[in-house]
Write an enzyme that holds these catalytic residues in place. Sequence first.
Site, PDB file in Angstrom:
ATOM      1  N   GLY A 243      -5.704  53.820  13.148  1.00 27.77           N
ATOM      2  CA  GLY A 243      -6.285  52.603  13.718  1.00 27.77           C
ATOM      3  C   GLY A 243      -5.224  51.655  14.260  1.00 27.77           C
ATOM      4  N   ALA A 244      -5.629  50.377  14.461  1.00 28.82           N
ATOM      5  CA  ALA A 244      -4.772  49.391  15.152  1.00 28.82           C
ATOM      6  C   ALA A 244      -4.330  50.018  16.478  1.00 28.82           C
ATOM      7  CB  ALA A 244      -3.581  48.969  14.306  1.00 28.82           C
TER       8      ALA A 244
ATOM      9  N   LYS B  97       5.694  60.681  19.819  1.00 30.31           N
ATOM     10  CA  LYS B  97       6.294  59.505  19.161  1.00 30.31           C
ATOM     11  C   LYS B  97       6.702  59.842  17.726  1.00 30.31           C
ATOM     12  CE  LYS B  97       6.748  55.042  17.896  1.00 30.31           C
ATOM     13  NZ  LYS B  97       6.635  55.105  16.468  1.00 30.31           N
TER      14      LYS B  97
ATOM     15  N   LEU C  11       5.396  52.160  22.005  1.00 34.22           N
ATOM     16  CA  LEU C  11       4.238  51.466  21.435  1.00 34.22           C
ATOM     17  C   LEU C  11       4.034  51.943  20.001  1.00 34.22           C
ATOM     18  CD1 LEU C  11       1.586  51.569  24.316  1.00 34.22           C
ATOM     19  CD2 LEU C  11       3.333  49.865  23.856  1.00 34.22           C
TER      20      LEU C  11
ATOM     21  N   GLN D  31       6.558  64.828  12.755  1.00 33.01           N
ATOM     22  CA  GLN D  31       5.173  65.046  12.316  1.00 33.01           C
ATOM     23  C   GLN D  31       4.478  66.092  13.188  1.00 33.01           C
ATOM     24  OE1 GLN D  31       2.372  61.806  11.103  1.00 33.01           O
ATOM     25  NE2 GLN D  31       1.624  62.053  13.192  1.00 33.01           N
TER      26      GLN D  31
ATOM     27  N   GLN E 295       0.142  58.891   2.244  1.00 36.68           N
ATOM     28  CA  GLN E 295       1.395  58.982   2.992  1.00 36.68           C
ATOM     29  C   GLN E 295       2.218  57.691   2.903  1.00 36.68           C
ATOM     30  OE1 GLN E 295      -0.863  59.793   6.672  1.00 36.68           O
ATOM     31  NE2 GLN E 295       0.597  58.485   7.715  1.00 36.68           N
TER      32      GLN E 295
ATOM     33  N   HIS F  80      -2.236  55.527  21.613  1.00 37.98           N
ATOM     34  CA  HIS F  80      -3.361  56.258  21.010  1.00 37.98           C
ATOM     35  C   HIS F  80      -4.391  56.640  22.078  1.00 37.98           C
ATOM     36  CE1 HIS F  80      -2.199  53.654  17.415  1.00 37.98           C
ATOM     37  NE2 HIS F  80      -2.118  54.869  16.910  1.00 37.98           N
TER      38      HIS F  80
HETATM   39  P1  AMP Z   1      -0.889  56.607  13.904  1.00 36.60           P
HETATM   40  O1  AMP Z   1      -2.117  55.806  14.067  1.00 36.60           O
HETATM   41  O2  AMP Z   1       0.371  55.799  13.924  1.00 36.60           O
HETATM   42  O3  AMP Z   1      -0.973  57.557  12.735  1.00 36.60           O
HETATM   43  O4  AMP Z   1      -0.782  57.511  15.189  1.00 36.60           O
HETATM   44  C1  AMP Z   1      -1.832  58.348  15.591  1.00 36.60           C
HETATM   45  C2  AMP Z   1      -1.357  59.248  16.691  1.00 36.60           C
HETATM   46  O5  AMP Z   1      -0.923  58.446  17.805  1.00 36.60           O
HETATM   47  C3  AMP Z   1      -0.151  60.109  16.283  1.00 36.60           C
HETATM   48  O6  AMP Z   1      -0.327  61.413  16.819  1.00 36.60           O
HETATM   49  C4  AMP Z   1       1.004  59.380  16.921  1.00 36.60           C
HETATM   50  O7  AMP Z   1       2.108  60.229  17.188  1.00 36.60           O
HETATM   51  C5  AMP Z   1       0.366  58.870  18.198  1.00 36.60           C
HETATM   52  N1  AMP Z   1       1.131  57.758  18.783  1.00 36.60           N
HETATM   53  C6  AMP Z   1       1.622  56.688  18.124  1.00 36.60           C
HETATM   54  N2  AMP Z   1       2.327  55.895  18.969  1.00 36.60           N
HETATM   55  C7  AMP Z   1       2.279  56.497  20.199  1.00 36.60           C
HETATM   56  C8  AMP Z   1       2.819  56.192  21.486  1.00 36.60           C
HETATM   57  N3  AMP Z   1       3.561  55.101  21.690  1.00 36.60           N
HETATM   58  N4  AMP Z   1       2.565  57.044  22.507  1.00 36.60           N
HETATM   59  C9  AMP Z   1       1.812  58.159  22.316  1.00 36.60           C
HETATM   60  N5  AMP Z   1       1.279  58.505  21.120  1.00 36.60           N
HETATM   61  C10 AMP Z   1       1.500  57.692  20.075  1.00 36.60           C
END
Ligand code: AMP
Length: 288
Positions: free
Chosen positions: A39-40, A157, A192, A161, A69, A45
Site C-alpha cells: 500500500g501507500a 526497485k 519512488l 527481492q 518481514q 506501484h
Molecule cells: P512495496 O509496497 O514496497 O512492497 O512494493 C510493492 C511492489 O512495488 C514491489 O514489487 C516493489 O519492487 C515495487 N516498487 C516499489 N517502488 C517502485 C518503483 N519506484 N518503481 C517500480 N516499482 C516499485
Amino acid sequence: MSDLSALPLPATAELGVLRQTVADWRRQELKIGFVPTMGALHEGHLSLIRQARENADRVVASIFVNPTQFAPGEDFDAYPRTLETDAAKLAHAGCDLLYAPVASDMYPEGFSASLTIGGPSQGLETDFRPHFFQGVAIVVAKLFNRVQPDIAVFGEKDYQQLLVIRHMVRDLDLPIEIIPGATLRERDGLALSSRNAYLSTDERRVAASLSEILAAFAHDLSTGFDWETAQGKALAKAANAFERVDYIEARCAETLAPLPPGPAHQPARVLAAVWLGKTRLIDNMPAV
Ligand code: AMP
C-alpha cells in the site's frame, strides 16, 4: 478496518470472495495478473499494475503490510496506511480486484510455517535485515496460493527481492511467470518509495545523491574499472553523503554472487542501502 464495499473498485478481505472471483475469471479462460504491495501506492506501484494489465486479462492487487518481514523496532507501526486513496489509484490504473487481507487471517493463531530461500537472498539485505526474506517468501508464497495468478509483476526497485521470488517460484515449481518492472524515479533520480514520505525537506535533497552515486558506480564498471576500485569510490561518496551506509556493492546481475576480482566481464548490478535520519533508502542499477 474501513468498509471495503465503499471503495471505487471491487475489493475484499475475504479469501472466499477472492477465490470465487478468480475461479469465475478462470472459467472464462482469462489470464490472471497479480501485483502484491504494502500500500501507500505511488506511480511505481501503478506502473506495475499497468504492466500486469498488458500481460494479463484481469489484474489483482494486494495490499498487506506484512508483519513477518519487519523486525521488532522497524517501522511496521509507522508504515503509511492509505487504503482509500490507494483504492482510487488502483481503480484508475485498471486494477480489477483489490485483495486486502487482515493479519489474523494470513497468520492465524498457531501459524508456524517458515520458508527459507537461499541463493540470491544471501548477503546485502540479509546482512542487515536477517529476517526479511523469510518474511517476504512466506507472505508471497501464501498470496500466490490464494490468488493463483498466471503472472506476477515485481519491481526492480527491490532487485534482491525480485531474484529471491524468481528463485522461490523455480525451486517450488510454482506455475507463475515473474515479470520485472522498471524502477520509476523522481525527476532528480530518487527512486519512488512509500518510505520517501518519512524524509524531511533537507533529507529529501540529500536522498537524490544515492541514484547519482549508483549511476557513477555503474558507469565506472561499464568503462572497465576494477569493481574493487569503483566500489571504493562509491562507498567513499556514500559515506560522505549519508549518515550510515549499510552496503554499496557490485554483484553478478543474475545470481547476486560476488564478482570475480578485477573488471566486470559479465552483467553486473550495483546495489545500495543507506540511512538518512530514521529513513532507510535502497536502490540499484544495472552495470556493464
Ligand atoms: P512495496 O509496497 O514496497 O512492497 O512494493 C510493492 C511492489 O512495488 C514491489 O514489487 C516493489 O519492487 C515495487 N516498487 C516499489 N517502488 C517502485 C518503483 N519506484 N518503481 C517500480 N516499482 C516499485
